[in-house]
Design a protein around this motif. Structure first.
Motif, PDB file in Angstrom:
ATOM      1  N   HIS A 332      40.119  48.045  50.487  1.00 33.03           N
ATOM      2  CA  HIS A 332      40.354  48.604  49.148  1.00 33.03           C
ATOM      3  C   HIS A 332      41.474  47.858  48.428  1.00 33.03           C
ATOM      4  O   HIS A 332      41.496  47.794  47.197  1.00 33.03           O
ATOM      5  CB  HIS A 332      40.705  50.091  49.264  1.00 33.03           C
ATOM      6  N   GLY A 333      42.383  47.267  49.204  1.00 24.78           N
ATOM      7  CA  GLY A 333      43.507  46.561  48.599  1.00 24.78           C
ATOM      8  C   GLY A 333      43.111  45.352  47.780  1.00 24.78           C
ATOM      9  O   GLY A 333      43.888  44.892  46.930  1.00 24.78           O
ATOM     10  N   PHE A 334      41.902  44.815  47.992  1.00 25.76           N
ATOM     11  CA  PHE A 334      41.471  43.659  47.203  1.00 25.76           C
ATOM     12  C   PHE A 334      41.313  44.023  45.731  1.00 25.76           C
ATOM     13  O   PHE A 334      41.390  43.149  44.858  1.00 25.76           O
ATOM     14  CB  PHE A 334      40.159  43.098  47.752  1.00 25.76           C
ATOM     15  N   ARG A 335      41.081  45.289  45.439  1.00 31.74           N
ATOM     16  CA  ARG A 335      41.025  45.723  44.040  1.00 31.74           C
ATOM     17  C   ARG A 335      42.391  45.561  43.383  1.00 31.74           C
ATOM     18  O   ARG A 335      42.488  45.187  42.211  1.00 31.74           O
ATOM     19  CB  ARG A 335      40.556  47.177  43.964  1.00 31.74           C
ATOM     20  N   SER A 336      43.463  45.813  44.157  1.00 35.37           N
ATOM     21  CA  SER A 336      44.817  45.589  43.642  1.00 35.37           C
ATOM     22  C   SER A 336      45.083  44.097  43.476  1.00 35.37           C
ATOM     23  O   SER A 336      45.762  43.678  42.519  1.00 35.37           O
ATOM     24  CB  SER A 336      45.854  46.208  44.586  1.00 35.37           C
ATOM     25  N   SER A 337      44.568  43.296  44.408  1.00 31.89           N
ATOM     26  CA  SER A 337      44.728  41.844  44.287  1.00 31.89           C
ATOM     27  C   SER A 337      44.098  41.360  42.982  1.00 31.89           C
ATOM     28  O   SER A 337      44.682  40.560  42.251  1.00 31.89           O
ATOM     29  CB  SER A 337      44.064  41.131  45.472  1.00 31.89           C
ATOM     30  N   PHE A 338      42.901  41.853  42.709  1.00 29.10           N
ATOM     31  CA  PHE A 338      42.216  41.499  41.462  1.00 29.10           C
ATOM     32  C   PHE A 338      43.029  41.946  40.246  1.00 29.10           C
ATOM     33  O   PHE A 338      43.191  41.193  39.278  1.00 29.10           O
ATOM     34  CB  PHE A 338      40.834  42.154  41.432  1.00 29.10           C
ATOM     35  N   ARG A 339      43.567  43.164  40.311  1.00 31.64           N
ATOM     36  CA  ARG A 339      44.312  43.695  39.152  1.00 31.64           C
ATOM     37  C   ARG A 339      45.586  42.898  38.915  1.00 31.64           C
ATOM     38  O   ARG A 339      45.948  42.618  37.750  1.00 31.64           O
ATOM     39  CB  ARG A 339      44.649  45.179  39.404  1.00 31.64           C
ATOM     40  N   ASP A 340      46.271  42.507  39.984  1.00 30.07           N
ATOM     41  CA  ASP A 340      47.486  41.686  39.835  1.00 30.07           C
ATOM     42  C   ASP A 340      47.139  40.323  39.244  1.00 30.07           C
ATOM     43  O   ASP A 340      47.846  39.808  38.368  1.00 30.07           O
ATOM     44  CB  ASP A 340      48.167  41.500  41.191  1.00 30.07           C
ATOM     45  N   TRP A 341      46.051  39.708  39.741  1.00 29.41           N
ATOM     46  CA  TRP A 341      45.630  38.398  39.224  1.00 29.41           C
ATOM     47  C   TRP A 341      45.297  38.496  37.733  1.00 29.41           C
ATOM     48  O   TRP A 341      45.697  37.642  36.938  1.00 29.41           O
ATOM     49  CB  TRP A 341      44.402  37.921  40.017  1.00 29.41           C
TER      50      TRP A 341
END
Length: 407
Positions: A332-341
């Protein structure tokens, strides 16, 4: 002010009644004083009536039969309702409340689950009931909903408030949902406690760390390693999850019927979405390349990423890919990675676009009512840029990529 009526007709008297007179009085209306009367019908049926004034009009309030109420009990009930009337409130409505059987909290949970659950996803309804039965019912389940106060809720939450903070906050919200449901049904008159009132009586929770996310700058190297290894349903599903910024459950349940190759879109049905609303994802070249691989290996009918038995991948299957790679983040943390990018590398793209890409609600109810577009074109640009950044080796700007033709 309440005006208590005087002499009643048909043989009434202002002299106080006695227990003997209640049993032997003949047909008619017999006064006990202060608006309380004994009504005796020709059949011999006896009942109590309280007469008051409400909003300028006379109210005759039936209190019950003499079989149910003694003289002393009738006087006590009349005194209570006179007090209600003096406040300017409706004494009949107050009397009727007493007829309602007030459920316990455990009973209210059952009723709230049965009614509110009609508008929820099955998983949401199940979690509502199971979390309350586990963490709230043991402490306050036997208490009537009209007797539950802030202190009781605090006592129920205290054992999990710091040890399981995320669950505790959800349980607090669901307790308040149950009490609000109870109030709407007339089982409770007091206001539902505010969340802050409850929090003020509990220890400070540890700072939430959320889902552990991979720094987006490390993502291209990580995906390149995954893409370079032998394909498996879980590995391809994980890469596709990253490239679409989707929730893992949406990917694991995905069917080929949801893919529109011509439009380059993934049309996710409402029953696969957390929001309960359908959602369309523009697909980048990198995401389409992963679908090509999956179609070549597992066919293009049914589940896109089936397990070895042709069933839906387990929730742990994608997480295992991370662990096997020596990573400690969550899927689920990859959604945060996308949002930060998106925030750092795509600042020219409006905030709402990235939120819609994550299938989040944007703005308040009024703003959503006026927003008639899903910003599909802007989301496509964002998706293409994300795919090119995260997985350049399978993006179309490289000359060594050959796209499969779809029939």
């Amino acid at each position: 002010m309440v005006n208590f009526c005087g002499n009643a007709k048909e043989g009434s008297t202002l002299k106080s009644l006695t227990a003997l007179k209640v049993r032997t009085a003949g047909p008619g209306i017999h006064g006990d004083g202060k608006g309380l009367y004994l009504r005796v019908k020709p059949s011999g049926a006896r009942s109590w009536v309280l007469r008051v004034q409400y909003n300028g009009k006379r109210q005759d309030i039936g209190l019950g039969s003499t079989d149910d109420l003694t003289l002393a009990e009738a006087r006590e009930k009349a005194a209570y309702l006179r007090k209600i009337a003096r406040r300017g409130d409706d004494a009949i409505a107050e009397r009727d409340k007493a007829k309602i059987k007030i459920p316990t909290f455990a009973e209210a949970v059952e009723r709230a689950h049965a009614e509110l659950g009609k508008g929820w996803a099955e998983k949401t309804a199940e979690q509502f009931k199971s979390s309350l039965e586990t963490h709230a019912v043991p402490a306050i389940g036997k208490r009537r909903v009209d007797q539950i106060e802030t202190a009781h809720i605090i006592a129920a939450l205290a054992p999990i408030w710091t040890d399981k903070p995320q669950i505790a906050r959800k349980v607090r919200h669901r307790i308040m949902q149950t009490l609000a449901f109870s109030k709407s049904h007339g089982w409770r008159t007091e206001a539902v406690p505010l969340a802050k009132e409850i929090t003020d009586g509990l220890a400070k929770q540890p700072e939430s760390k959320g889902f552990r996310a991979m720094p987006y700058k490390e993502l291209p190297t990580f995906l390149a390693e995954l893409i370079g290894e032998e394909d498996s349903p879980a590995r391809l599903a994980l890469v596709f999850t990253v490239l679409t910024a989707a929730r893992s459950g949406e990917v694991r349940k995905a069917h080929w019927s949801e893919i529109d190759w011509e439009a380059r879109e993934w049309n996710r049905p409402a029953d696969h979405m957390k929001s309960g609303k359908p959602h369309t994802v523009p697909l980048s070249d990198a995401a389409l390349a992963i679908l090509d691989r999956a179609a070549e290996r597992y066919g293009d009918d049914g589940l896109i990423f089936p397990n070895g038995k042709g069933k839906t991948l387990s929730d742990a299957a994608l997480g295992k890919m991370l662990k096997d790679s020596g990573r400690g983040e969550t899927v689920h943390g990859f959604r945060s990675s996308f949002r930060d990018w998106a925030a750092e590398r795509m600042p020219h793209i409006p905030y709402a676009v990235a939120e819609m890409a994550l299938a989040h609600s944007v703005g308040d109810a009024t703003e959503r009512a006026y927003l008639r577009t899903d910003l599909r074109d802007l989301r496509r640009s964002l998706s293409d840029a994300w795919g090119a950044f995260a997985a350049p080796s399978i993006s179309s700007d490289r000359g060594d990529i050959i796209r499969m033709e779809r029939v």
